[in-house]
Design an enzyme around this catalytic site. Structure first.
Site, PDB file in Angstrom:
ATOM      1  N   ARG A 173      44.755  33.431  40.519  1.00 25.87           N
ATOM      2  CA  ARG A 173      45.183  33.869  41.850  1.00 25.87           C
ATOM      3  C   ARG A 173      44.331  33.127  42.878  1.00 25.87           C
ATOM      4  NH1 ARG A 173      49.125  35.252  39.777  1.00 25.87           N
ATOM      5  NH2 ARG A 173      50.152  37.290  39.747  1.00 25.87           N
TER       6      ARG A 173
ATOM      7  N   GLU B 249      49.028  31.052  49.769  1.00 19.87           N
ATOM      8  CA  GLU B 249      50.239  30.420  49.220  1.00 19.87           C
ATOM      9  C   GLU B 249      51.530  31.122  49.652  1.00 19.87           C
ATOM     10  OE1 GLU B 249      49.419  30.866  44.927  1.00 19.87           O
ATOM     11  OE2 GLU B 249      51.200  32.137  44.849  1.00 19.87           O
TER      12      GLU B 249
ATOM     13  N   HIS C 177      52.196  26.996  42.065  1.00 16.10           N
ATOM     14  CA  HIS C 177      52.341  28.215  41.261  1.00 16.10           C
ATOM     15  C   HIS C 177      53.478  28.082  40.240  1.00 16.10           C
ATOM     16  CE1 HIS C 177      51.170  32.707  41.411  1.00 16.10           C
ATOM     17  NE2 HIS C 177      51.621  32.401  40.199  1.00 16.10           N
TER      18      HIS C 177
ATOM     19  N   ALA D   1      52.627  27.519  36.764  1.00 18.32           N
ATOM     20  CA  ALA D   1      52.088  27.602  35.401  1.00 18.32           C
ATOM     21  C   ALA D   1      52.960  28.464  34.490  1.00 18.32           C
ATOM     22  CB  ALA D   1      50.658  28.137  35.437  1.00 18.32           C
TER      23      ALA D   1
HETATM   24  P1  NAD Z   1      44.653  39.860  31.110  1.00 16.21           P
HETATM   25  O1  NAD Z   1      44.664  41.192  31.765  1.00 16.21           O
HETATM   26  O2  NAD Z   1      45.104  39.736  29.694  1.00 16.21           O
HETATM   27  O3  NAD Z   1      43.180  39.222  31.203  1.00 16.21           O
HETATM   28  C1  NAD Z   1      42.369  39.317  32.332  1.00 16.21           C
HETATM   29  C2  NAD Z   1      40.928  39.357  31.835  1.00 16.21           C
HETATM   30  O4  NAD Z   1      40.070  39.302  32.987  1.00 16.21           O
HETATM   31  C3  NAD Z   1      40.585  40.618  31.046  1.00 16.21           C
HETATM   32  O5  NAD Z   1      39.961  40.271  29.824  1.00 16.21           O
HETATM   33  C4  NAD Z   1      39.635  41.352  31.983  1.00 16.21           C
HETATM   34  O6  NAD Z   1      38.669  42.131  31.266  1.00 16.21           O
HETATM   35  C5  NAD Z   1      39.003  40.195  32.705  1.00 16.21           C
HETATM   36  N1  NAD Z   1      38.308  40.603  33.932  1.00 16.21           N
HETATM   37  C6  NAD Z   1      38.593  41.637  34.761  1.00 16.21           C
HETATM   38  N2  NAD Z   1      37.683  41.683  35.741  1.00 16.21           N
HETATM   39  C7  NAD Z   1      36.797  40.664  35.526  1.00 16.21           C
HETATM   40  C8  NAD Z   1      35.641  40.199  36.199  1.00 16.21           C
HETATM   41  N3  NAD Z   1      35.189  40.832  37.293  1.00 16.21           N
HETATM   42  N4  NAD Z   1      34.993  39.124  35.680  1.00 16.21           N
HETATM   43  C9  NAD Z   1      35.435  38.498  34.570  1.00 16.21           C
HETATM   44  N5  NAD Z   1      36.534  38.904  33.886  1.00 16.21           N
HETATM   45  C10 NAD Z   1      37.206  39.965  34.368  1.00 16.21           C
HETATM   46  O7  NAD Z   1      45.509  38.906  32.067  1.00 16.21           O
HETATM   47  P2  NAD Z   1      46.202  37.512  31.681  1.00 16.21           P
HETATM   48  O8  NAD Z   1      47.578  37.764  31.167  1.00 16.21           O
HETATM   49  O9  NAD Z   1      45.258  36.681  30.887  1.00 16.21           O
HETATM   50  O10 NAD Z   1      46.379  36.888  33.142  1.00 16.21           O
HETATM   51  C11 NAD Z   1      45.238  36.519  33.908  1.00 16.21           C
HETATM   52  C12 NAD Z   1      45.664  36.248  35.328  1.00 16.21           C
HETATM   53  O11 NAD Z   1      46.489  35.073  35.361  1.00 16.21           O
HETATM   54  C13 NAD Z   1      46.577  37.341  35.932  1.00 16.21           C
HETATM   55  O12 NAD Z   1      45.801  38.339  36.545  1.00 16.21           O
HETATM   56  C14 NAD Z   1      47.389  36.595  36.941  1.00 16.21           C
HETATM   57  O13 NAD Z   1      46.737  36.720  38.194  1.00 16.21           O
HETATM   58  C15 NAD Z   1      47.306  35.130  36.499  1.00 16.21           C
HETATM   59  N6  NAD Z   1      48.622  34.547  36.155  1.00 16.21           N
HETATM   60  C16 NAD Z   1      48.991  33.386  36.768  1.00 16.21           C
HETATM   61  C17 NAD Z   1      50.207  32.799  36.448  1.00 16.21           C
HETATM   62  C18 NAD Z   1      50.671  31.486  37.082  1.00 16.21           C
HETATM   63  O14 NAD Z   1      51.865  31.163  36.995  1.00 16.21           O
HETATM   64  N7  NAD Z   1      49.799  30.703  37.691  1.00 16.21           N
HETATM   65  C19 NAD Z   1      51.037  33.418  35.509  1.00 16.21           C
HETATM   66  C20 NAD Z   1      50.607  34.599  34.877  1.00 16.21           C
HETATM   67  C21 NAD Z   1      49.389  35.159  35.198  1.00 16.21           C
END
Ligand code: NAD
Length: 335
Positions: free
Chosen positions: A235, A264, A296, A298
């Site tokens: 994000r 964005e 955006h 991915a």
């Molecule tokens: P997920 O919930 O499986 O993993 C997120 C991880 O971050 C968890 O392990 C959590 O414990 C950890 N976390 C939470 N707070 C934290 C902190 N303060 N410091 C370090 N780690 C912390 O989520 P995911 O499916 O792996 O997705 C991750 C992120 O990717 C989503 O939140 C979303 O914003 C982003 N995303 C982007 C796209 C894109 O198209 N660019 C697509 C899907 C998801």
């Protein structure tokens, strides 16, 4: 169920219509993004479906509730754009697609890192001009470098695994919970400050929360290793854009690959090629030779779009049938 689907593009319609054959919902595709001014379009729809840059704040939710909406179905994993407390107060359920293909995002992360580090984007532009000179295209091997992954959930774990087992990086990780499988493959969990001090590459995969907003700020950049390469496919607001620009200008940051950007919502998913872009920070970012930005995308694979459509429509069907919501999002999830 009647569903108002905001911010739809051709690909959304294609995949949602195909998946809807198994559900038979009454889908209404709307082009505008959801915000206070477009909320009236959802008048009388019990379900509203939104994506990452729709604005689902308290004012919008109040309007939706008054118009009869009882469900907000996110067709994405992140839920930072929804005021979950307001939704709970107004009795609006919120569901999301927690895992639709973490591989789509993880693979794109590696693609961005390789393209940036090996200057593929610059080489591609040169070759189109019949410029086959190699000066300025020297890259770095990934093998043996220290790569940091912040957030080792579904996507971050795949990126860490690929960097460790695929490329032979030394992988450092930071998360509030450790993944024992990653530890078993040699990934070392360290506090975020240590990760920034030691890593040559940092890839961000934690969600956007009040705690993670601007996790990469001026202080983090000052403490980071000189020449740090930053990749962000999570994000935009995880990075303080102005601090990033200052770090690039000071040559402290070696390179940046972004699929997401703090502001964005004003830019991405639209063709603005004939417009004057008013965001000076974004325009400044694009001028750096060592910055690579995508809009955006991915998540944008066939497999992910199928997964998003199926889970979203299944979430709506579950709500309609009064089944317990497996993919609901509630205020307790915002740490
Ligand atoms: P997920 O919930 O499986 O993993 C997120 C991880 O971050 C968890 O392990 C959590 O414990 C950890 N976390 C939470 N707070 C934290 C902190 N303060 N410091 C370090 N780690 C912390 O989520 P995911 O499916 O792996 O997705 C991750 C992120 O990717 C989503 O939140 C979303 O914003 C982003 N995303 C982007 C796209 C894109 O198209 N660019 C697509 C899907 C998801």
């Amino acid at each position: 169920m009647r569903v108002a689907i905001f911010g739809t593009k051709g690909y959304d319609r294609q995949f949602l219509n195909r998946a809807n054959a198994a559900h038979g919902h009454d889908l209404h595709f709307l082009e505008p993004r959801l915000d206070e001014s477009t909320a009236p379009l959802a008048q009388g729809f019990p379900a509203v479906c939104v994506f990452v840059n729709d604005r689902v704040d308290a004012a919008v939710l109040e309007r939706l509730a008054a118009q009869g909406t009882r469900l907000v179905a996110l067709r994405c994993a992140g839920y930072n754009n929804v005021d979950l407390r307001a939704a709970a107060r107004l009795g609006i359920a919120v569901v999301r697609v927690p895992a639709y293909s973490p591989h789509a995002v993880a693979e794109f992360t590696i693609a961005l890192l390789l393209a940036l580090d090996r200057k593929v984007h610059r080489a591609w532009a040169r070759v189109r001009e019949n410029n086959f000179a190699l000066d300025g295209l020297i890259g770095r091997n990934l093998h043996g470098r220290a790569a940091g992954v912040i957030g080792t959930g579904r996507i971050g774990a795949l990126v860490a695994r690929s960097l460790r087992l695929g490329f032979g990086c030394e992988v450092l990780a930071s998360d509030v919970v450790e993944d024992p499988e990653l530890v078993a493959m040699g990934v070392s969990y360290v506090p975020p400050a240590e990760l920034l001090e030691r890593a040559e590459i940092v890839s961000l995969h934690c969600p956007l929360t009040p705690q993670t907003r601007h996790i990469i700020d001026a202080d983090a950049i000052a403490k980071a290793r000189e020449g740090l390469v930053i990749v962000n496919t999570s994000r935009g607001a995880l990075i303080d854009t102005r601090a990033l620009i200052a770090g690039l200008k000071a040559r402290r940051i070696g390179g940046v690959a972004l699929d997401v950007y703090e502001q964005e919502a004003d830019l991405f998913f639209e063709d603005l090629s004939d417009e004057i872009i008013e965001d000076d920070d974004f325009q400044r970012l694009l001028t750096f030779p060592n910055v690579l930005v995508t809009g955006h995308q991915a998540f944008l694979t066939q497999e992910a779009l199928e997964g998003i459509a199926e889970t979203t429509l299944g979430n709506i069907a579950g709500f309609e049938a009064g089944r317990p919501l497996a993919n609901s999002v509630d205020p307790a999830m915002v740490r």
